[in-house]
Design a protein around this motif. Structure first.
Motif, PDB file in Angstrom:
ATOM      1  N   ALA A  37      47.472  40.120  35.615  1.00  0.00           N
ATOM      2  CA  ALA A  37      46.459  39.890  36.647  1.00  0.00           C
ATOM      3  C   ALA A  37      47.080  40.152  38.011  1.00  0.00           C
ATOM      4  CB  ALA A  37      45.960  38.450  36.563  1.00  0.00           C
ATOM      5  N   ARG A  38      46.270  40.574  38.959  1.00  0.00           N
ATOM      6  CA  ARG A  38      46.725  40.831  40.333  1.00  0.00           C
ATOM      7  C   ARG A  38      45.806  40.104  41.306  1.00  0.00           C
ATOM      8  NH1 ARG A  38      47.998  47.297  40.103  1.00  0.00           N
ATOM      9  NH2 ARG A  38      49.378  47.139  38.319  1.00  0.00           N
ATOM     10  N   GLY A  40      43.273  40.064  44.083  1.00  0.00           N
ATOM     11  CA  GLY A  40      42.291  41.042  44.554  1.00  0.00           C
ATOM     12  C   GLY A  40      42.426  41.291  46.052  1.00  0.00           C
ATOM     13  N   TRP A  44      37.121  40.901  47.458  1.00  0.00           N
ATOM     14  CA  TRP A  44      37.265  39.820  46.483  1.00  0.00           C
ATOM     15  C   TRP A  44      37.466  38.509  47.228  1.00  0.00           C
ATOM     16  CZ3 TRP A  44      36.188  40.835  41.595  1.00  0.00           C
ATOM     17  CH2 TRP A  44      36.309  42.150  41.141  1.00  0.00           C
ATOM     18  N   VAL A  50      42.427  39.299  39.693  1.00  0.00           N
ATOM     19  CA  VAL A  50      41.597  40.324  39.073  1.00  0.00           C
ATOM     20  C   VAL A  50      42.394  41.061  38.007  1.00  0.00           C
ATOM     21  CG1 VAL A  50      40.142  40.610  41.120  1.00  0.00           C
ATOM     22  CG2 VAL A  50      42.166  42.033  40.848  1.00  0.00           C
ATOM     23  N   VAL A  51      41.666  41.667  37.078  1.00  0.00           N
ATOM     24  CA  VAL A  51      42.274  42.407  35.980  1.00  0.00           C
ATOM     25  C   VAL A  51      41.577  43.753  35.843  1.00  0.00           C
ATOM     26  CG1 VAL A  51      43.051  40.365  34.720  1.00  0.00           C
ATOM     27  CG2 VAL A  51      40.759  41.259  34.320  1.00  0.00           C
ATOM     28  N   PRO A  52      42.312  44.744  35.342  1.00  0.00           N
ATOM     29  CA  PRO A  52      41.690  46.061  35.186  1.00  0.00           C
ATOM     30  C   PRO A  52      40.690  46.073  34.035  1.00  0.00           C
ATOM     31  CG  PRO A  52      43.932  46.090  34.345  1.00  0.00           C
ATOM     32  CD  PRO A  52      43.721  44.751  34.953  1.00  0.00           C
ATOM     33  N   GLY A  56      36.887  49.830  36.591  1.00  0.00           N
ATOM     34  CA  GLY A  56      37.388  49.242  37.833  1.00  0.00           C
ATOM     35  C   GLY A  56      38.135  47.946  37.599  1.00  0.00           C
ATOM     36  N   TRP A  57      37.703  46.905  38.309  1.00  0.00           N
ATOM     37  CA  TRP A  57      38.370  45.606  38.251  1.00  0.00           C
ATOM     38  C   TRP A  57      37.339  44.505  38.057  1.00  0.00           C
ATOM     39  CZ3 TRP A  57      43.674  45.269  38.489  1.00  0.00           C
ATOM     40  CH2 TRP A  57      44.345  46.448  38.835  1.00  0.00           C
TER      41      TRP A  57
END
Length: 126
Positions: A37-38, A40, A44, A50-52, A56-57
């Motif tokens: 996870a990153r 956003g 966001w 968020v995850v791919p 998109g995301w």
């Protein structure tokens, strides 16, 4: 694919948690998808993980806080059930696969289902 020992250790941590949280959700997601996870960026909510997803995301699923998200961890073809332990009414989840029957006993129904599903994935070699 995450190895069996890692999935089982994660299931134990999930089961020991007092409540769901984003850190657990991120660990679970990475263990079952290999995509970390990153945080956003623009557009966001502040600090949102968020995850791919194609194309998109999306917001990180709340595996540890939502039964709907936790169900997605149950291996395909497996059945699952929820109940409460008689002694203290603690939520208990069971995931039944062709390989094994796995249980999760945790503070919330979502955590219990996550733990059981992670153990079932570990035994199935997912």
């Amino acid at each position: 694919m995450t190895d069996r020992a890692t999935l089982l250790a994660l299931a134990d941590r999930v089961e020991a948690a007092e409540d769901g949280n984003a850190r657990l959700d991120a660990e679970i997601h990475e263990a079952v998808t290999t995509f970390p996870a990153r945080v956003g960026g623009v557009g966001w909510p502040l600090g949102a993980l968020v995850v791919p997803v194609f194309p998109g995301w999306a917001l990180l699923p709340r595996y540890s806080g939502s039964i709907d998200a936790a169900i997605t961890l149950v291996p395909e073809g497996a059945s699952w059930s929820m109940t409460s332990a008689l002694e203290d009414e603690q939520p208990c989840a069971t995931v039944l696969t062709m390989e094994s029957t796995e249980h999760g006993l945790a503070a919330t129904p979502a955590l219990a289902l996550c733990a059981a599903a992670l153990r079932a994935r570990a035994e199935a070699g997912e």
